[in-house]
Motif scaffolding. Sequence first.
Motif: not given
Length: 294
Positions: A248-257, A178-182, A230-240
């Motif tokens: 749900a954040l990991l599954e999104l394929e849109d960085t903006g979303a 998977l990769e984020d799409r525009p 990568p910043f959006s992934f970092f933020v998600g990783s802090t949601f302890e």
Amino acid sequence: MAFPIPQLIHSPTSPLLNLTPLSLNPKIFQSSTPTPSPPHLNVLHHSRRRNSTSLLRCSASSFPEKHHTNSPNSDDVTELPLFPLPLVLFPGAILPLQIFEFRYRVMMHTLLQTDLRFGVIYNDAVTGLSEVGCVGEVIKHERLVDDRFFLICKGQERFRITKVVRTKPYLVARVAWLEDRPSPSADVDVDGLANEVETYMKDVIRLSNRLGGKAEKEVGDLRRNLFPTPFSFFVGSTFEGAPREQQALLELEDTGARLMREKETLKNTLNYLSAASAVKDVFPSSSSPSSPSS
């Protein structure tokens, strides 16, 4: 489909924060590499431990400035051994593990002779096995005399399970990358969104420290020149403490979303903290946001 998962042992100490709807631990922003403590179960996850090194820590320095530059093509399909866990691994995050169970020791022996990569997939008793996970690459390992393994893994590419091809002695699945799409909306400013999210994170940390009785000080640069994805992934990783939201954040394929969802979560948390802070100002004897009123 539900698979047995290793137990997690949490620190018996009280959490640094106890927020609704999100628990975000400021210590997660430290950049040192964690060292596993002597464990006795499959996985040790000492999050939220005070005055000690956390075994699950994601830091901005763990996330490359440019992400997925060497990722497999999204059209590629490959077989990947899977490690179901009640936690979510994000690309770039660091995850220490202890391998104790026999089938995963077998998996490690195979991995050490191949490419040191396996899939970390979220699994719990309610939702079962998720379809989307993240590759964990072993960057350090130690084999003990009793054939247990200490591992330090780093999150790499995300994947989606297309077919489970084997369940014994450990789970193996065919996966697609998977990769984020525009973003479908051309006027979405993802860089601006990332800056807004960083601002909310700083405010959450500042207020949570205040509620925890710590001296307020300026929160440093959290983004550290990371691109929005990568910043959006970092933020998600802090949601302890919110693995389903993290999934749900990991599954999104849109960085903006993803950034927009993180912004709303942080905004809600900030509103809660602001209200708790106001209550504390009126009732200084209140020890925490969750303390019952007398």
